[in-house]
Design a protein around this motif. Structure first.
Motif, PDB file in Angstrom:
ATOM      1  N   SER A  39       0.828   5.689  -4.142  1.00 23.70           N
ATOM      2  CA  SER A  39      -0.653   5.569  -3.916  1.00 23.70           C
ATOM      3  C   SER A  39      -0.933   5.101  -2.428  1.00 23.70           C
ATOM      4  O   SER A  39      -2.283   6.280  -2.126  1.00 23.70           O
ATOM      5  CB  SER A  39      -1.823   4.621  -4.999  1.00 23.70           C
ATOM      6  OG  SER A  39      -2.354   4.601  -4.796  1.00 23.70           O
ATOM      7  N   ALA A  40      -0.657   4.546  -2.007  1.00 27.34           N
ATOM      8  CA  ALA A  40      -0.767   3.379  -0.533  1.00 27.34           C
ATOM      9  C   ALA A  40      -0.737   4.591   0.445  1.00 27.34           C
ATOM     10  O   ALA A  40      -1.558   4.598   0.820  1.00 27.34           O
ATOM     11  CB  ALA A  40      -0.163   2.165  -0.266  1.00 27.34           C
ATOM     12  N   ASP A  43      -3.468   7.345   0.204  1.00 28.96           N
ATOM     13  CA  ASP A  43      -4.654   6.476   0.797  1.00 28.96           C
ATOM     14  C   ASP A  43      -4.711   6.300   2.344  1.00 28.96           C
ATOM     15  O   ASP A  43      -5.898   6.155   3.216  1.00 28.96           O
ATOM     16  CB  ASP A  43      -5.130   5.155   0.230  1.00 28.96           C
ATOM     17  CG  ASP A  43      -5.210   5.130  -1.533  1.00 28.96           C
ATOM     18  OD1 ASP A  43      -5.286   5.991  -1.896  1.00 28.96           O
ATOM     19  OD2 ASP A  43      -5.000   4.400  -2.106  1.00 28.96           O
ATOM     20  N   THR A  44      -3.254   6.261   2.736  1.00 30.31           N
ATOM     21  CA  THR A  44      -4.129   6.423   4.540  1.00 30.31           C
ATOM     22  C   THR A  44      -3.949   7.389   5.253  1.00 30.31           C
ATOM     23  O   THR A  44      -4.697   7.567   5.744  1.00 30.31           O
ATOM     24  CB  THR A  44      -2.499   6.184   4.996  1.00 30.31           C
ATOM     25  OG1 THR A  44      -1.337   7.645   4.747  1.00 30.31           O
ATOM     26  CG2 THR A  44      -1.444   5.307   4.116  1.00 30.31           C
ATOM     27  N   LYS A  86      -0.828  16.065  -2.229  1.00 28.82           N
ATOM     28  CA  LYS A  86      -1.597  14.318  -2.724  1.00 28.82           C
ATOM     29  C   LYS A  86      -2.269  15.074  -4.019  1.00 28.82           C
ATOM     30  O   LYS A  86      -2.635  16.477  -3.865  1.00 28.82           O
ATOM     31  CB  LYS A  86      -1.877  14.413  -1.453  1.00 28.82           C
ATOM     32  CG  LYS A  86      -3.096  13.326  -1.291  1.00 28.82           C
ATOM     33  CD  LYS A  86      -4.262  13.389   0.046  1.00 28.82           C
ATOM     34  CE  LYS A  86      -5.334  12.339  -0.362  1.00 28.82           C
ATOM     35  NZ  LYS A  86      -5.566  11.920   1.303  1.00 28.82           N
ATOM     36  N   ASN A  87      -2.971  14.282  -4.579  1.00 24.97           N
ATOM     37  CA  ASN A  87      -3.926  14.697  -5.620  1.00 24.97           C
ATOM     38  C   ASN A  87      -3.181  15.500  -6.767  1.00 24.97           C
ATOM     39  O   ASN A  87      -3.350  16.354  -7.376  1.00 24.97           O
ATOM     40  CB  ASN A  87      -4.562  15.843  -5.175  1.00 24.97           C
ATOM     41  CG  ASN A  87      -6.124  15.349  -3.926  1.00 24.97           C
ATOM     42  OD1 ASN A  87      -6.428  13.910  -3.937  1.00 24.97           O
ATOM     43  ND2 ASN A  87      -5.937  15.584  -3.537  1.00 24.97           N
TER      44      ASN A  87
END
Length: 88
Positions: A39-40, A43-44, A86-87
């Motif tokens: 997640s981190a 998020d970048t 991602k996603n």
């Protein structure tokens, strides 16, 4: 422990590695750690794909990845190769 094996490449791919001391295994710690790490990373905005490799006989390790929605994309005689986009 959990780590990135270097930063993301030009296409946004990064590899993770992790391990748990025997006394802390089977408690869900690594599943939570991988979830938070992914997640981190996403998020970048720099990471689009996270990959990992597991020995074929390490069911606990690839169980952590499956619980975190990683998909197996390749294998050889010794290893499975996993990815999370991602996603997804």
């Amino acid at each position: 422990s959990i780590m990135f094996k270097g930063g993301p490449d030009r296409k946004g791919k990064v590899e993770i590695g992790y391990g748990t001391n025997e006394e802390y295994q089977n408690r869900g710690y690594m599943t939570e750690a991988v979830e938070a790490f992914c997640s981190a990373a996403f998020d970048t905005g720099k990471v689009k794909r996270i990959i990992a490799e597991t020995a074929k006989d390490n069911t606990a390790s690839f169980g952590v990845l499956v619980k975190n929605n990683f998909k197996k994309y390749s294998e050889n005689d010794d290893f499975f190769y996993w990815e999370k986009l991602k996603n997804e």
